[in-house]
Design an enzyme around this catalytic site. Structure first.
Site, PDB file in Angstrom:
ATOM      1  N   ARG A  96      27.879  -8.080  36.499  1.00  0.00           N
ATOM      2  CA  ARG A  96      29.213  -7.581  36.851  1.00  0.00           C
ATOM      3  C   ARG A  96      29.158  -6.364  37.775  1.00  0.00           C
ATOM      4  O   ARG A  96      30.148  -6.055  38.444  1.00  0.00           O
ATOM      5  CB  ARG A  96      29.971  -7.209  35.586  1.00  0.00           C
ATOM      6  CG  ARG A  96      30.380  -8.410  34.790  1.00  0.00           C
ATOM      7  CD  ARG A  96      31.811  -8.287  34.379  1.00  0.00           C
ATOM      8  NE  ARG A  96      32.243  -9.432  33.600  1.00  0.00           N
ATOM      9  CZ  ARG A  96      33.059  -9.348  32.570  1.00  0.00           C
ATOM     10  NH1 ARG A  96      33.525  -8.192  32.179  1.00  0.00           N
ATOM     11  NH2 ARG A  96      33.420 -10.424  31.922  1.00  0.00           N
ATOM     12  N   ASP A 154      47.041   0.377  30.333  1.00  0.00           N
ATOM     13  CA  ASP A 154      45.682  -0.139  30.355  1.00  0.00           C
ATOM     14  C   ASP A 154      44.770   0.958  30.909  1.00  0.00           C
ATOM     15  O   ASP A 154      45.241   1.891  31.573  1.00  0.00           O
ATOM     16  CB  ASP A 154      45.592  -1.402  31.239  1.00  0.00           C
ATOM     17  CG  ASP A 154      44.409  -2.280  30.859  1.00  0.00           C
ATOM     18  OD1 ASP A 154      44.600  -3.270  30.144  1.00  0.00           O
ATOM     19  OD2 ASP A 154      43.264  -1.947  31.262  1.00  0.00           O
TER      20      ASP A 154
END
Ligand SMILES: C[S@@+](CC[C@H](N)C(=O)[O-])C[C@H]1O[C@@H](n2cnc3c(N)ncnc32)[C@H](O)[C@@H]1O
Length: 280
Positions: free
Chosen positions: A44, A151
């Site tokens: 990632r 978030d």
């Protein structure tokens, strides 16, 4: 580096660098990355190193430690968190809200209703709630009603504000709702109407923050498929803070694979993944 690796410029993550990076993530956002996640972290973060012209994971780590306010830290977290979500996910929560709570709210005139999607990702959860409120209460939605989506990741919050979605995110929505509340952009994507987007306020908020500085308390907190990333100590921390900002009698909705020890937090079990704070 092998010939192939130098051609594609693959950065290798050593055990030591994995440990440093996983500690950094744990200390900053509370997410625990067990050793099995090493390959996932390595893959990632490849793009981040390339994009920033960083030569190794060690350099990435050192740069963040030297300047904790650098956007690199937020970029790293963005890439390591799993943001997958879609409209009408785990529909039992929406059914409960519509069938049990909406009729109660209709009879309680002059009441402000506040709903928080904590770990809202790109907004599908809180927008599903907004659409259902619009469906059931329009045109009499009191101005005081507030929908909040938060978030840790700025990237997903920007997507949420734009309200543009690929068609597969909408698959669980009734087609009549898609027709009424979305504008097709092209064959594969849609944008949510401004009248629904404007019902929701999006903010960046780290659930590991010491204080939860909200003006009013909430009727429902949706914290679904978020707690799964935290170890027990951090889960305890987050749940007790969430319960603190719930109104007495308010609800906590968690993901269906997440169980919580309700006795610890003055919560009553209502049905799987739905808990209620004790009324005064
Ligand atoms: C899988 S998504 C869940 C989205 C939605 N609630 C659902 O159930 O479909 C998990 C979200 O939690 C967010 N998250 C992870 N750690 C967080 C933290 N410490 N504070 C706030 N949000 C966090 C991630 O960025 C991600 O967008």
């Amino acid at each position: 580096m092998t010939e192939n690796e130098s051609f594609f410029q693959i950065y290798r993550l050593s055990d030591r660098d994995f440990e440093l990076i996983s500690h950094l993530v744990y200390d900053t956002v509370g997410i625990y990355l067990p050793p099995e996640k090493k390959i996932l972290v390595e893959s990632r973060l490849q793009q981040l190193l390339k994009q920033e012209n960083i030569q190794s994971f060690d350099e990435l780590y050192q740069r963040i430690v030297r300047d904790p306010n650098s956007p690199l830290l937020s970029d790293l977290i963005n890439r390591l968190t799993t943001n997958h979500t879609y409209f009408m996910r785990e529909s039992a929560h929406y059914d409960y809200m519509v069938q049990v709570l909406f009729p109660q709210w209709k009879t309680m005139k002059q009441r402000d209703i506040r709903i928080w999607s904590a770990g809202c990702s790109s907004g599908e959860e809180i927008y599903t709630i907004a659409i259902l409120i619009r469906e059931h209460f329009s045109p009499f939605i009191p101005d005081e009603w507030g929908l909040l989506g938060t978030d840790i990741s700025l990237r997903v919050l920007t997507q949420a504000e734009e309200g543009k979605y690929l068609a597969d995110r909408l698959e669980n929505l009734d087609p009549s709702l898609i027709q009424r509340y979305f504008i097709p952009i092209d064959d594969t994507s849609y944008q949510l109407l401004p009248e629904i987007r404007s019902m929701v306020l999006f903010k960046r908020f780290n659930l590991m923050n010491e204080t939860y500085p909200f003006k009013g308390k909430f009727d429902i907190i949706w914290c679904r498929n978020v707690l799964i990333y935290f170890d027990q100590a951090h889960k305890d921390f987050i749940i007790s803070h969430l319960v603190n900002v719930l109104k007495p009698g308010g609800y906590l909705f968690v993901g269906h694979s997440e169980t919580i020890e309700r006795e610890k937090y003055q919560l009553t079990f209502i049905q799987p993944a739905i808990y209620q704070k004790e009324a005064l």
